[in-house]
Design a protein around this motif. Sequence first.
Motif, PDB file in Angstrom:
ATOM      1  N   GLU A  68      -3.632   2.098  -3.798  1.00 45.46           N
ATOM      2  CA  GLU A  68      -2.849   3.081  -3.198  1.00 45.46           C
ATOM      3  C   GLU A  68      -4.370   4.072  -2.136  1.00 45.46           C
ATOM      4  O   GLU A  68      -5.536   3.511  -2.492  1.00 45.46           O
ATOM      5  CB  GLU A  68      -3.338   4.521  -4.911  1.00 45.46           C
ATOM      6  CG  GLU A  68      -3.056   5.798  -4.453  1.00 45.46           C
ATOM      7  CD  GLU A  68      -3.826   7.308  -5.496  1.00 45.46           C
ATOM      8  OE1 GLU A  68      -3.990   8.334  -5.178  1.00 45.46           O
ATOM      9  OE2 GLU A  68      -3.982   5.857  -6.985  1.00 45.46           O
ATOM     10  N   LYS A 117      -5.597   6.785  -0.498  1.00 44.24           N
ATOM     11  CA  LYS A 117      -5.418   8.612  -0.647  1.00 44.24           C
ATOM     12  C   LYS A 117      -5.465   9.451   0.817  1.00 44.24           C
ATOM     13  O   LYS A 117      -5.608  10.388   1.293  1.00 44.24           O
ATOM     14  CB  LYS A 117      -7.118   9.197  -0.927  1.00 44.24           C
ATOM     15  CG  LYS A 117      -6.765   8.424  -2.544  1.00 44.24           C
ATOM     16  CD  LYS A 117      -7.497   9.455  -3.483  1.00 44.24           C
ATOM     17  CE  LYS A 117      -7.265   8.528  -5.007  1.00 44.24           C
ATOM     18  NZ  LYS A 117      -8.418   9.023  -6.004  1.00 44.24           N
ATOM     19  N   GLU A 118      -6.138   8.479   2.122  1.00 42.24           N
ATOM     20  CA  GLU A 118      -5.970   8.889   3.099  1.00 42.24           C
ATOM     21  C   GLU A 118      -5.566   8.503   4.561  1.00 42.24           C
ATOM     22  O   GLU A 118      -5.513   7.232   4.361  1.00 42.24           O
ATOM     23  CB  GLU A 118      -7.565  10.013   3.932  1.00 42.24           C
ATOM     24  CG  GLU A 118      -8.185  10.731   2.765  1.00 42.24           C
ATOM     25  CD  GLU A 118      -7.621  12.359   2.805  1.00 42.24           C
ATOM     26  OE1 GLU A 118      -7.187  12.186   3.579  1.00 42.24           O
ATOM     27  OE2 GLU A 118      -7.583  13.463   1.607  1.00 42.24           O
ATOM     28  N   TRP A 119      -4.580   9.275   4.817  1.00 42.52           N
ATOM     29  CA  TRP A 119      -4.208   8.727   6.113  1.00 42.52           C
ATOM     30  C   TRP A 119      -5.291   7.750   7.090  1.00 42.52           C
ATOM     31  O   TRP A 119      -6.141   8.018   7.390  1.00 42.52           O
ATOM     32  CB  TRP A 119      -3.298   9.598   6.743  1.00 42.52           C
ATOM     33  CG  TRP A 119      -2.627   8.472   7.630  1.00 42.52           C
ATOM     34  CD1 TRP A 119      -1.161   8.268   7.160  1.00 42.52           C
ATOM     35  CD2 TRP A 119      -2.889   7.972   9.378  1.00 42.52           C
ATOM     36  NE1 TRP A 119      -0.593   7.666   8.610  1.00 42.52           N
ATOM     37  CE2 TRP A 119      -1.518   7.762   9.987  1.00 42.52           C
ATOM     38  CE3 TRP A 119      -3.769   8.234   9.985  1.00 42.52           C
ATOM     39  CZ2 TRP A 119      -1.325   6.932  10.907  1.00 42.52           C
ATOM     40  CZ3 TRP A 119      -3.870   8.073  11.452  1.00 42.52           C
ATOM     41  CH2 TRP A 119      -2.906   7.506  11.776  1.00 42.52           C
ATOM     42  N   ILE A 174       0.345   5.096   0.566  1.00 44.47           N
ATOM     43  CA  ILE A 174      -0.589   6.358   1.353  1.00 44.47           C
ATOM     44  C   ILE A 174      -0.081   7.854   0.314  1.00 44.47           C
ATOM     45  O   ILE A 174       0.850   8.503   0.721  1.00 44.47           O
ATOM     46  CB  ILE A 174      -0.567   6.807   2.717  1.00 44.47           C
ATOM     47  CG1 ILE A 174      -0.563   5.228   3.203  1.00 44.47           C
ATOM     48  CG2 ILE A 174      -1.440   7.975   3.260  1.00 44.47           C
ATOM     49  CD1 ILE A 174      -1.056   5.519   4.896  1.00 44.47           C
ATOM     50  N   THR A 175      -1.073   8.172  -0.567  1.00 44.17           N
ATOM     51  CA  THR A 175      -0.027   8.919  -1.321  1.00 44.17           C
ATOM     52  C   THR A 175      -0.701  10.626  -0.913  1.00 44.17           C
ATOM     53  O   THR A 175       0.617  11.212  -1.342  1.00 44.17           O
ATOM     54  CB  THR A 175      -1.255   8.601  -2.540  1.00 44.17           C
ATOM     55  OG1 THR A 175      -2.591   9.486  -2.819  1.00 44.17           O
ATOM     56  CG2 THR A 175      -0.359   7.378  -3.486  1.00 44.17           C
ATOM     57  N   SER A 176      -0.677  10.506   0.074  1.00 41.07           N
ATOM     58  CA  SER A 176      -1.145  11.789   0.931  1.00 41.07           C
ATOM     59  C   SER A 176       0.281  12.580   2.171  1.00 41.07           C
ATOM     60  O   SER A 176      -0.406  13.621   1.868  1.00 41.07           O
ATOM     61  CB  SER A 176      -2.979  11.822   1.702  1.00 41.07           C
ATOM     62  OG  SER A 176      -2.925  11.112   2.720  1.00 41.07           O
ATOM     63  N   GLN A 186       0.781  -0.970   0.036  1.00 44.04           N
ATOM     64  CA  GLN A 186       0.109  -0.250  -0.011  1.00 44.04           C
ATOM     65  C   GLN A 186       0.450   1.492   0.074  1.00 44.04           C
ATOM     66  O   GLN A 186       1.953   1.404   0.306  1.00 44.04           O
ATOM     67  CB  GLN A 186      -1.033  -0.025   1.132  1.00 44.04           C
ATOM     68  CG  GLN A 186      -1.590  -1.315   1.267  1.00 44.04           C
ATOM     69  CD  GLN A 186      -2.845  -1.266   2.548  1.00 44.04           C
ATOM     70  OE1 GLN A 186      -2.609  -1.609   3.729  1.00 44.04           O
ATOM     71  NE2 GLN A 186      -4.359  -0.199   2.637  1.00 44.04           N
TER      72      GLN A 186
END
Length: 220
Positions: free
Chosen positions: A142, A144-146, A128-130, A126
């Motif tokens: 992906e 998007k939010e932690w 975490i893009t944010s 995984q």
Amino acid sequence: MPKVPVKVVSFDEIVEWSRLLAEKIRGSGWSPDVIVAIARGGYVPARLLCDWLGVTDLVSIQIVHWPVAAQVAEKAYVKYPVNVDLSGKRVLIVDDIVDTGDSVELAKRSIEGCCRPAEVKTAALQLITSVAKFVPDFYAVEVKEWAWFAYPWNAVEDAVGFIMKIVRETGKSEWCLDEMLQAHLEWYGREYVEKRFGHILYALDMLASRGAIRLAKCRA
């Protein structure tokens, strides 16, 4: 909303994500000779990738970044490095999740600096893009939010860490079971309490036996 968003991960999800990750690696046309697991979260994903990719050489490096559940260390550091010669080898470093990316980036620098590999690439189940400052070469999912992803291989460790976080931040060391469960609902959410109820009880008993907390009977 809970104070710490928690997502409980099943073994079935781990197997599916590792298969998807292996497909992405194979689809890129690149293949590793050696897989390096980042201890400790990368052990199971790395072993599964060995199976999916047909790799027999597996070693590990231990990076400390999250010493306690949902509590990051001030700075990631190498606790146990890789001490083998990887000259001419294509190396894939594997972790369970990349949040800031500090652990994976540090592992990559360490192996490139000491082991003389031909090439080093990185992978995680995984990303975490944010919050990620470092993006691995390959990832399966992906996010998007932690959130804190509660993996099956550290269920008791998470439970202990979560309980002690409540104890520290409330300043209260004596709890009855109902009070502690209500605190868990407020801090970590219903999904975590329902899916990890047995682990919470086990961790409470363990902490009580060590004298870290005191358990009291709930008032009628």
